[in-house]
Scaffold this motif. Structure first.
Motif, PDB file in Angstrom:
ATOM      1  N   PRO A   8      -1.809 -56.381  34.206  1.00 58.80           N
ATOM      2  CA  PRO A   8      -1.686 -57.150  32.966  1.00 58.80           C
ATOM      3  C   PRO A   8      -1.618 -58.646  33.294  1.00 58.80           C
ATOM      4  CG  PRO A   8       0.120 -55.564  33.193  1.00 58.80           C
ATOM      5  CD  PRO A   8      -0.654 -55.540  34.454  1.00 58.80           C
ATOM      6  N   VAL A   9      -2.487 -59.414  32.679  1.00 54.19           N
ATOM      7  CA  VAL A   9      -2.576 -60.848  32.958  1.00 54.19           C
ATOM      8  C   VAL A   9      -1.232 -61.538  32.729  1.00 54.19           C
ATOM      9  CG1 VAL A   9      -3.663 -62.994  32.185  1.00 54.19           C
ATOM     10  CG2 VAL A   9      -5.047 -60.959  32.541  1.00 54.19           C
ATOM     11  N   GLU A  10      -0.540 -61.172  31.677  1.00 57.27           N
ATOM     12  CA  GLU A  10       0.727 -61.833  31.341  1.00 57.27           C
ATOM     13  C   GLU A  10       1.859 -61.478  32.309  1.00 57.27           C
ATOM     14  OE1 GLU A  10       1.101 -64.292  29.128  1.00 57.27           O
ATOM     15  OE2 GLU A  10      -1.062 -64.093  28.854  1.00 57.27           O
ATOM     16  N   ALA A  11       1.679 -60.424  33.097  1.00 55.32           N
ATOM     17  CA  ALA A  11       2.730 -60.002  34.033  1.00 55.32           C
ATOM     18  C   ALA A  11       2.538 -60.592  35.431  1.00 55.32           C
ATOM     19  CB  ALA A  11       2.764 -58.480  34.120  1.00 55.32           C
ATOM     20  N   ILE A  12       1.553 -61.477  35.589  1.00 53.77           N
ATOM     21  CA  ILE A  12       1.275 -62.060  36.903  1.00 53.77           C
ATOM     22  C   ILE A  12       1.920 -63.439  36.985  1.00 53.77           C
ATOM     23  CG2 ILE A  12      -0.509 -62.824  38.512  1.00 53.77           C
ATOM     24  CD1 ILE A  12      -2.375 -60.747  37.144  1.00 53.77           C
ATOM     25  N   TYR A  13       2.806 -63.592  37.950  1.00 52.51           N
ATOM     26  CA  TYR A  13       3.485 -64.864  38.196  1.00 52.51           C
ATOM     27  C   TYR A  13       2.689 -65.657  39.228  1.00 52.51           C
ATOM     28  CZ  TYR A  13       6.805 -68.200  40.081  1.00 52.51           C
ATOM     29  OH  TYR A  13       7.402 -69.351  40.522  1.00 52.51           O
ATOM     30  N   PRO A  42     -12.008 -58.735  42.840  1.00 51.08           N
ATOM     31  CA  PRO A  42     -10.655 -58.664  42.267  1.00 51.08           C
ATOM     32  C   PRO A  42      -9.727 -59.702  42.912  1.00 51.08           C
ATOM     33  CG  PRO A  42     -11.456 -56.483  42.822  1.00 51.08           C
ATOM     34  CD  PRO A  42     -12.415 -57.464  43.434  1.00 51.08           C
ATOM     35  N   ILE A  43      -8.721 -60.097  42.161  1.00 52.46           N
ATOM     36  CA  ILE A  43      -7.692 -60.977  42.712  1.00 52.46           C
ATOM     37  C   ILE A  43      -6.776 -60.147  43.599  1.00 52.46           C
ATOM     38  CG2 ILE A  43      -7.790 -62.543  40.731  1.00 52.46           C
ATOM     39  CD1 ILE A  43      -5.105 -61.309  39.803  1.00 52.46           C
ATOM     40  N   GLN A  44      -5.879 -60.795  44.329  1.00 51.31           N
ATOM     41  CA  GLN A  44      -4.899 -60.086  45.139  1.00 51.31           C
ATOM     42  C   GLN A  44      -3.499 -60.427  44.622  1.00 51.31           C
ATOM     43  OE1 GLN A  44      -5.335 -60.751  49.341  1.00 51.31           O
ATOM     44  NE2 GLN A  44      -7.562 -60.538  49.235  1.00 51.31           N
ATOM     45  N   VAL A  45      -2.702 -59.390  44.425  1.00 52.67           N
ATOM     46  CA  VAL A  45      -1.327 -59.562  43.966  1.00 52.67           C
ATOM     47  C   VAL A  45      -0.410 -58.683  44.807  1.00 52.67           C
ATOM     48  CG1 VAL A  45      -1.945 -60.121  41.570  1.00 52.67           C
ATOM     49  CG2 VAL A  45      -1.560 -57.743  42.209  1.00 52.67           C
ATOM     50  N   ARG A  46       0.854 -59.041  44.826  1.00 50.72           N
ATOM     51  CA  ARG A  46       1.874 -58.160  45.391  1.00 50.72           C
ATOM     52  C   ARG A  46       2.860 -57.883  44.271  1.00 50.72           C
ATOM     53  NH1 ARG A  46       6.582 -60.907  46.792  1.00 50.72           N
ATOM     54  NH2 ARG A  46       6.363 -63.148  46.842  1.00 50.72           N
ATOM     55  N   HIS A  47       3.626 -56.830  44.417  1.00 45.02           N
ATOM     56  CA  HIS A  47       4.585 -56.451  43.386  1.00 45.02           C
ATOM     57  C   HIS A  47       5.983 -56.542  43.975  1.00 45.02           C
ATOM     58  CE1 HIS A  47       6.453 -54.048  40.184  1.00 45.02           C
ATOM     59  NE2 HIS A  47       5.452 -54.499  39.463  1.00 45.02           N
ATOM     60  N   ASP A  48       6.881 -57.244  43.284  1.00 42.01           N
ATOM     61  CA  ASP A  48       8.247 -57.410  43.814  1.00 42.01           C
ATOM     62  C   ASP A  48       9.249 -56.479  43.141  1.00 42.01           C
ATOM     63  OD1 ASP A  48       8.697 -58.540  41.331  1.00 42.01           O
ATOM     64  OD2 ASP A  48       9.434 -60.446  42.095  1.00 42.01           O
ATOM     65  N   VAL A  55      -1.346 -63.640  44.978  1.00 40.53           N
ATOM     66  CA  VAL A  55      -1.517 -63.960  46.394  1.00 40.53           C
ATOM     67  C   VAL A  55      -2.817 -64.751  46.574  1.00 40.53           C
ATOM     68  CG1 VAL A  55      -1.872 -62.989  48.710  1.00 40.53           C
ATOM     69  CG2 VAL A  55      -0.202 -61.955  47.151  1.00 40.53           C
ATOM     70  N   GLU A  56      -3.881 -64.306  45.902  1.00 43.05           N
ATOM     71  CA  GLU A  56      -5.185 -64.946  46.025  1.00 43.05           C
ATOM     72  C   GLU A  56      -5.961 -64.751  44.736  1.00 43.05           C
ATOM     73  OE1 GLU A  56      -7.303 -67.415  48.087  1.00 43.05           O
ATOM     74  OE2 GLU A  56      -5.691 -66.411  49.138  1.00 43.05           O
ATOM     75  N   ALA A  70      -6.745 -59.188  28.520  1.00 41.89           N
ATOM     76  CA  ALA A  70      -5.368 -58.720  28.686  1.00 41.89           C
ATOM     77  C   ALA A  70      -5.101 -58.213  30.100  1.00 41.89           C
ATOM     78  CB  ALA A  70      -5.063 -57.623  27.674  1.00 41.89           C
ATOM     79  N   GLU A  71      -6.157 -57.756  30.790  1.00 42.60           N
ATOM     80  CA  GLU A  71      -6.001 -57.195  32.137  1.00 42.60           C
ATOM     81  C   GLU A  71      -7.044 -57.790  33.076  1.00 42.60           C
ATOM     82  OE1 GLU A  71      -4.358 -52.707  31.457  1.00 42.60           O
ATOM     83  OE2 GLU A  71      -6.515 -52.991  31.327  1.00 42.60           O
ATOM     84  N   ILE A  72      -6.740 -57.720  34.358  1.00 47.60           N
ATOM     85  CA  ILE A  72      -7.672 -58.183  35.386  1.00 47.60           C
ATOM     86  C   ILE A  72      -7.660 -57.193  36.538  1.00 47.60           C
ATOM     87  CG2 ILE A  72      -5.919 -59.650  36.488  1.00 47.60           C
ATOM     88  CD1 ILE A  72      -8.222 -61.647  37.129  1.00 47.60           C
ATOM     89  N   ASP A  73      -8.823 -57.007  37.159  1.00 49.76           N
ATOM     90  CA  ASP A  73      -8.898 -56.157  38.348  1.00 49.76           C
ATOM     91  C   ASP A  73      -8.168 -56.852  39.489  1.00 49.76           C
ATOM     92  OD1 ASP A  73     -10.421 -54.296  37.010  1.00 49.76           O
ATOM     93  OD2 ASP A  73     -12.326 -54.955  37.856  1.00 49.76           O
ATOM     94  N   ALA A  74      -7.342 -56.099  40.196  1.00 48.54           N
ATOM     95  CA  ALA A  74      -6.546 -56.682  41.279  1.00 48.54           C
ATOM     96  C   ALA A  74      -6.355 -55.685  42.404  1.00 48.54           C
ATOM     97  CB  ALA A  74      -5.183 -57.123  40.753  1.00 48.54           C
ATOM     98  N   TYR A  75      -6.306 -56.218  43.614  1.00 47.52           N
ATOM     99  CA  TYR A  75      -5.884 -55.443  44.769  1.00 47.52           C
ATOM    100  C   TYR A  75      -4.390 -55.637  44.916  1.00 47.52           C
ATOM    101  CZ  TYR A  75     -10.772 -55.249  46.393  1.00 47.52           C
ATOM    102  OH  TYR A  75     -12.113 -55.041  46.514  1.00 47.52           O
ATOM    103  N   LEU A  76      -3.649 -54.560  45.045  1.00 48.37           N
ATOM    104  CA  LEU A  76      -2.215 -54.627  45.311  1.00 48.37           C
ATOM    105  C   LEU A  76      -2.038 -54.661  46.822  1.00 48.37           C
ATOM    106  CD1 LEU A  76       0.537 -54.675  43.980  1.00 48.37           C
ATOM    107  CD2 LEU A  76       0.549 -52.200  44.059  1.00 48.37           C
ATOM    108  N   VAL A  77      -1.539 -55.775  47.342  1.00 52.75           N
ATOM    109  CA  VAL A  77      -1.441 -55.967  48.787  1.00 52.75           C
ATOM    110  C   VAL A  77       0.010 -56.141  49.205  1.00 52.75           C
ATOM    111  CG1 VAL A  77      -3.742 -56.994  48.942  1.00 52.75           C
ATOM    112  CG2 VAL A  77      -1.764 -58.475  48.622  1.00 52.75           C
ATOM    113  N   GLN A  78       0.244 -55.924  50.478  1.00 50.54           N
ATOM    114  CA  GLN A  78       1.548 -56.195  51.081  1.00 50.54           C
ATOM    115  C   GLN A  78       1.414 -57.553  51.736  1.00 50.54           C
ATOM    116  OE1 GLN A  78       4.185 -54.204  50.736  1.00 50.54           O
ATOM    117  NE2 GLN A  78       2.933 -52.802  49.564  1.00 50.54           N
ATOM    118  N   ALA A  79       1.990 -58.577  51.141  1.00 53.65           N
ATOM    119  CA  ALA A  79       1.853 -59.928  51.670  1.00 53.65           C
ATOM    120  C   ALA A  79       3.226 -60.549  51.849  1.00 53.65           C
ATOM    121  CB  ALA A  79       1.012 -60.776  50.728  1.00 53.65           C
ATOM    122  N   ARG A  80       3.324 -61.447  52.802  1.00 57.09           N
ATOM    123  CA  ARG A  80       4.564 -62.171  52.993  1.00 57.09           C
ATOM    124  C   ARG A  80       4.778 -63.116  51.827  1.00 57.09           C
ATOM    125  NH1 ARG A  80       4.192 -65.473  58.036  1.00 57.09           N
ATOM    126  NH2 ARG A  80       2.053 -65.587  57.393  1.00 57.09           N
TER     127      ARG A  80
END
Length: 82
Positions: A8-13, A42-48, A55-56, A70-80
């Motif tokens: 969800p676009v609105e849930a991305i910080y 797709p963009i890259q995000v991590r989930h906290d 992330v990218e 409302a939504e975007i394709d994203a890779y869920l990654v493990q990033a520092r």
């Protein structure tokens, strides 16, 4: 192998330091390309645990926001953390 998820676009910080790198003209041009050709990478995000953190892919995210999606394709990654 990374799997694409719908985020969800609105849930991305977007971290403050990353926000400073935004060029609105680039995001608008990218939005036009997405309208014609779709989102190719797709963009890259991590989930906290509470929200997604970018992330990218700042300009892709802003382009999708500009298009009102409302939504975007994203890779869920493990990033520092930055």
């Amino acid at each position: 192998m990374l799997r694409v998820t719908k985020a969800p676009v609105e849930a991305i910080y977007v971290p403050t330091a990353r926000r400073k790198l935004l060029h609105p003209e680039t995001a608008r041009a990218l939005a036009e390309d997405i309208l014609q050709n779709g989102l190719k990478t797709p963009i890259q995000v991590r989930h906290d645990g509470k929200r997604y953190i970018l992330v990218e892919g700042l300009h892709r995210l802003e382009a999708v926001k500009w298009l009102g999606e409302a939504e975007i394709d994203a890779y869920l990654v493990q990033a520092r953390k930055h």
